[in-house]
Design a protein around this motif. Structure first.
Motif, PDB file in Angstrom:
ATOM      1  N   UNK A  45       0.833  -1.209   0.000  1.00 60.42           N
ATOM      2  CA  UNK A  45       0.000   0.000   0.000  1.00 60.42           C
ATOM      3  C   UNK A  45       0.869   1.260   0.000  1.00 60.42           C
ATOM      4  N   UNK A  46       1.921   1.259   0.821  1.00 61.60           N
ATOM      5  CA  UNK A  46       2.837   2.398   0.862  1.00 61.60           C
ATOM      6  C   UNK A  46       3.566   2.544  -0.478  1.00 61.60           C
ATOM      7  N   UNK A  47       3.987   1.417  -1.066  1.00 66.88           N
ATOM      8  CA  UNK A  47       4.758   1.451  -2.309  1.00 66.88           C
ATOM      9  C   UNK A  47       3.964   2.047  -3.466  1.00 66.88           C
ATOM     10  N   UNK A  48       2.643   1.957  -3.416  1.00 60.05           N
ATOM     11  CA  UNK A  48       1.819   2.459  -4.509  1.00 60.05           C
ATOM     12  C   UNK A  48       1.501   3.955  -4.389  1.00 60.05           C
ATOM     13  N   UNK A  49       1.936   4.576  -3.306  1.00 62.83           N
ATOM     14  CA  UNK A  49       1.697   6.011  -3.172  1.00 62.83           C
ATOM     15  C   UNK A  49       2.515   6.776  -4.213  1.00 62.83           C
ATOM     16  N   UNK A  50       1.962   7.852  -4.768  1.00 63.35           N
ATOM     17  CA  UNK A  50       2.681   8.609  -5.804  1.00 63.35           C
ATOM     18  C   UNK A  50       3.857   9.392  -5.208  1.00 63.35           C
ATOM     19  N   UNK A  52       6.252  12.406  -3.969  1.00 64.49           N
ATOM     20  CA  UNK A  52       5.960  13.690  -3.353  1.00 64.49           C
ATOM     21  C   UNK A  52       7.271  14.465  -3.217  1.00 64.49           C
ATOM     22  N   UNK A  53       7.215  15.620  -2.546  1.00 60.66           N
ATOM     23  CA  UNK A  53       8.406  16.468  -2.444  1.00 60.66           C
ATOM     24  C   UNK A  53       9.552  15.760  -1.713  1.00 60.66           C
ATOM     25  N   UNK A  54       9.236  14.967  -0.710  1.00 59.89           N
ATOM     26  CA  UNK A  54      10.269  14.275   0.052  1.00 59.89           C
ATOM     27  C   UNK A  54      10.732  12.986  -0.617  1.00 59.89           C
ATOM     28  N   UNK A  55       9.895  12.427  -1.474  1.00 56.79           N
ATOM     29  CA  UNK A  55      10.216  11.168  -2.154  1.00 56.79           C
ATOM     30  C   UNK A  55       9.952  11.319  -3.651  1.00 56.79           C
ATOM     31  N   UNK A  56      10.801  12.051  -4.361  1.00 56.57           N
ATOM     32  CA  UNK A  56      10.568  12.297  -5.785  1.00 56.57           C
ATOM     33  C   UNK A  56      10.621  11.038  -6.635  1.00 56.57           C
ATOM     34  N   UNK A  57      11.273   9.982  -6.149  1.00 60.13           N
ATOM     35  CA  UNK A  57      11.326   8.719  -6.881  1.00 60.13           C
ATOM     36  C   UNK A  57      10.190   7.775  -6.484  1.00 60.13           C
ATOM     37  N   UNK A  58       9.275   8.247  -5.659  1.00 56.39           N
ATOM     38  CA  UNK A  58       8.164   7.411  -5.217  1.00 56.39           C
ATOM     39  C   UNK A  58       8.494   6.660  -3.942  1.00 56.39           C
ATOM     40  N   UNK A  59       7.628   5.730  -3.592  1.00 54.21           N
ATOM     41  CA  UNK A  59       7.757   4.967  -2.343  1.00 54.21           C
ATOM     42  C   UNK A  59       7.917   3.471  -2.606  1.00 54.21           C
ATOM     43  N   UNK A  60       8.345   3.107  -3.812  1.00 50.93           N
ATOM     44  CA  UNK A  60       8.359   1.707  -4.212  1.00 50.93           C
ATOM     45  C   UNK A  60       9.318   0.849  -3.389  1.00 50.93           C
ATOM     46  N   UNK A  61      10.333   1.448  -2.784  1.00 51.90           N
ATOM     47  CA  UNK A  61      11.290   0.651  -2.023  1.00 51.90           C
ATOM     48  C   UNK A  61      10.719   0.151  -0.698  1.00 51.90           C
ATOM     49  N   UNK A  62       9.545   0.610  -0.348  1.00 49.16           N
ATOM     50  CA  UNK A  62       8.915   0.128   0.882  1.00 49.16           C
ATOM     51  C   UNK A  62       8.733  -1.380   0.832  1.00 49.16           C
ATOM     52  N   UNK A  63       8.522  -1.923  -0.376  1.00 43.73           N
ATOM     53  CA  UNK A  63       8.329  -3.366  -0.513  1.00 43.73           C
ATOM     54  C   UNK A  63       9.603  -4.121  -0.140  1.00 43.73           C
ATOM     55  N   UNK A 226      10.682  -1.968  -5.950  1.00 47.49           N
ATOM     56  CA  UNK A 226       9.320  -2.438  -5.711  1.00 47.49           C
ATOM     57  C   UNK A 226       8.812  -3.238  -6.883  1.00 47.49           C
ATOM     58  N   UNK A 227       7.675  -2.827  -7.431  1.00 47.87           N
ATOM     59  CA  UNK A 227       7.086  -3.525  -8.573  1.00 47.87           C
ATOM     60  C   UNK A 227       7.534  -2.938  -9.898  1.00 47.87           C
ATOM     61  N   UNK A 228       8.356  -1.894  -9.873  1.00 53.08           N
ATOM     62  CA  UNK A 228       8.697  -1.166 -11.088  1.00 53.08           C
ATOM     63  C   UNK A 228      10.214  -1.036 -11.266  1.00 53.08           C
ATOM     64  N   UNK A 229      10.589  -0.465 -12.421  1.00 56.97           N
ATOM     65  CA  UNK A 229      12.002  -0.298 -12.752  1.00 56.97           C
ATOM     66  C   UNK A 229      12.293   1.151 -13.141  1.00 56.97           C
ATOM     67  N   UNK A 230      13.532   1.551 -12.902  1.00 57.26           N
ATOM     68  CA  UNK A 230      14.036   2.844 -13.351  1.00 57.26           C
ATOM     69  C   UNK A 230      15.218   2.576 -14.280  1.00 57.26           C
TER      70      UNK A 230
END
Length: 288
Positions: A45-50, A52-63, A226-230
């Motif tokens: 659930x956290x990883x799917x959050x878009x 934001x200013x503090x996490x410009x790369x997203x929250x995908x590493x929460x997984x 997380x579920x995605x790649x950069x």
């Protein structure tokens, strides 16, 4: 989560009433799975959050963070079970009831079914946490098989094979530790930005070359989060073209890759003049 909870309760009661520490050890495994599932659900659930200013790369590493913490929890629970089994080794206790065999056997079937179900979901979504959780079910099935064999040996051999219950418990603990170590290894690799699968990288490389104006792919780095790649890609273009033309090619490459590979979250494109000398390349860069 519900199935694991029910299995944990049944095995705990069955182990206490039926005098089988192996079943009690297996119940600890199932109840631990309930905790890990809650952690994975929260992390997804956290990883799917878009971003934001503090996490410009997203929250995908929460997984991956959740997966590593789950691994440590799994290992600690296994050490506890192993210690208890060692302490019981050689001590006199009642022969487990025959109906405990049915509990262990049913658990083998249920856990294997959960593994088959969850591993398909994990592969389809490319989720490390779900795949790891699926393999946890497979290890649980093997653990229950060891418990079943241990209980069967005691029922056949009587007091002379009483040690089989503790041996089965140690097998359960060893399997849990192995599962936890593999989970920690995979999640730690993701946190350290390990290069993605070579076949996936090759697909991105080949797709980039299909974009008009791209002469060559000099460098390609792809990391999983997380579920995605950069992806970071250096493409070679005609050195005589204008900055504006090169900029348009870079955007076409990015748009093409994001459209072709849904698991790519973002692509950073860097332009290089085609045919420039090797010594001009940045140190440390290597072809994909």
């Amino acid at each position: 989560m519900v199935v694991n909870f029910l299995l944990g309760v049944v095995k705990l009661i069955g182990g206490i009433v039926g005098s089988s520490f192996a079943l009690i050890a297996d119940s600890v495994n199932s109840i631990g799975d309930v905790v890990t599932t809650v952690i994975v659900l929260f992390a997804l659930r956290v990883a799917q959050q878009p971003p934001d200013d503090e996490h410009p790369y997203g929250h995908t590493r929460a997984e991956a963070i959740a997966a590593s913490n789950v691994a440590l929890l799994v290992i600690v629970s296994a050490v506890f079970v192993a210690w208890e089994a060692f302490q019981r080794m050689g001590s006199a206790h009642a022969i487990p009831a025959s109906w405990t065999l049915w509990i262990a056997g049913s658990n083998v079937v249920i856990k294997e079914a959960l593994y088959q179900y969850k591993v398909r979901i994990g592969r389809r979504t490319n989720s490390a946490a779900i795949i790891a959780n699926a393999w946890d079910h497979r290890s649980d099935a093997l653990c229950s098989l060891a418990v079943l064999l241990g209980l069967g040996a005691i029922r056949l051999g009587g007091e002379s094979l009483m040690w089989a219950d503790e041996v089965a418990s140690l097998v359960v603990a060893a399997a849990i530790i192995w599962s936890g170590a593999q989970l920690f290894r995979s999640s730690a690799s993701e946190l350290m930005d390990v290069q993605a699968d070579p076949d996936f990288i090759q697909e991105i490389h080949d797709a980039s070359l299909t974009v008009s104006g791209v002469k060559e792919v000099e460098t390609l780095w792809v990391r999983k989060s997380g579920l995605e790649y950069f992806a970071d890609i250096h493409i070679e273009v005609d050195p005589e073209m204008t900055v504006a033309e090169g900029h348009r090619i870079g955007h076409r490459v990015k748009d093409h890759l994001l459209d072709k590979f849904p698991t790519l979250r973002d692509v950073l494109v860097h332009l290089e003049p085609h045919g420039h000398c090797e010594e001009e390349k940045p140190s440390g860069n290597s072809p994909y």
